[in-house]
Design an enzyme around this catalytic site. Sequence first.
Site, short mmCIF file in Angstrom:
data_model
loop_
_atom_site.label_atom_id
_atom_site.label_comp_id
_atom_site.label_asym_id
_atom_site.label_seq_id
_atom_site.Cartn_x
_atom_site.Cartn_y
_atom_site.Cartn_z
N ASP A 16 -0.85 13.78 0.17
CA ASP A 16 -0.27 13.67 -1.16
C ASP A 16 -1.39 13.74 -2.20
OD1 ASP A 16 1.40 13.19 -3.27
OD2 ASP A 16 2.23 11.32 -2.49
N ASP A 106 3.28 18.95 -4.46
CA ASP A 106 2.00 18.28 -4.22
C ASP A 106 1.95 17.41 -2.98
OD1 ASP A 106 3.60 16.25 -5.02
OD2 ASP A 106 2.23 15.44 -6.51
N GLU A 107 2.91 17.54 -2.05
CA GLU A 107 2.83 16.71 -0.85
C GLU A 107 3.47 17.40 0.34
OE1 GLU A 107 5.32 13.17 -0.78
OE2 GLU A 107 6.28 13.86 -2.60
#
Length: 407
Positions: A16, A106-107
Amino acid sequence: MFVSVPSTQATILHADLDAFFASVEQRDDPALRGRPVLVGGGVVLAASYEARAYGVRGAMGGAQARRLCPHAVVVPPRMSAYAEASKAVFDVFERTSPHVEGLSIDEAFLEVSGLRGIAGSPTDIAARLRHEVRERVGLPITVGVARTKFLAKVASGVAKPDGLLVVEPDGELSFLHPLPVGKLWGVGPVTEARLRDRGMHTVGDVARYSEATLTALLGPAAGRHLHRLAHNQDPRPVRRRKRRGSIGAQRALGRAPKTPDDIDAALTGLVERVCRRMRRADRLGRTVVLRLRFDDYTRATRSHTLAAPTARTSLVLATARHLLRTAMPHVDRDGLTLIGVAVANLRDEASAQLELPFWTGDGAHPRTAVDVDPVLDDVRERFGTDAITRGTLLGRSPGVAMPTLPD
DNA sequence: TCTGGGGTCCTAGGACCC
DNA sequence: TCTGGGGTCCTAGGACCC
């Protein structure tokens, strides 16, 4: 698709990026490094950790954020820069493991069992992943490692920012049970309040209640989900994501009075944006969804499902206008603060071509067939002729007498 | 705490079909 | 003719996530 996971080892990574949008801004502008940065003015899309130290959080109103942290630098979002950075990070993920499940921009989860021989232990792999993202993309990233997806995600949340946390199988419950229920994936403010009313504050508290009790409180799906998580049961494997199911756009309108033309102009712009994105992605959709939000923060949605999938601006716009017309008599136009359009029920353009609409014998029920040709064969057989073509069956030319479709 | 823009999944009722 | 069970699709709303 399924990856077999040895249940005795922590082999799932949750990676993350930290304060993603704000970190990209600090990477690209050295003057921002070490300073509190807010991305987005009206609402905070991302806050750097320097800003978070003052209590600023994502999704917070811009005015409040600036009150908490008056010396913060506010920068406008640069979505294309974030998309590019995301792609570079996912390239690192893909090089790290063949089993990557993206969760958002984003993860992602990575399954690294089976890589021990060639790449080392999960802990080694996680450390190297963090190093590579830092080296190649210039961004800080936190990784949680555990036996299940849920625990890996909780672990990365606890380890932030720029951290690495491994939850070993023998330490799972002592890690999990003291956590506040809000840490559970799928527990938001509403569910948290409901649990709190029943005296459940920690995951350990939840674990003391039966599945039946939780189900009665929260509904079947949420109750079962929560019960399992509280008992550390999360058998979901890491798998590639399905393609997304809808494409949408929305726009805030502010609180000033607006004319029907203002609203129609906003609607048109949104439909154009959505249809352009659909065409670029070679996707078609059947369901047009209109979203409205009002100044008292109530919401309404209206939707209509077309007989055939489309990405045509004119058709989506006509449908959206129709939905708006049928909704507006019941609402106050000046109270409208947000308007959104989405097209759902998406499929690839290629597969959509097999999904043309056809009409059953009485002509009253436009339907779609996933697979037209088997129906065609059946009809030919029953009518004893090859003269019936796909076009006849699909009833595309008006005035053509339709055969009665067999059951 | 008064608010962006993008999504996902679940629930529940009604229509319709077999 | 009446009744029912099971399944799918559509619509609207709600909760949640980043």
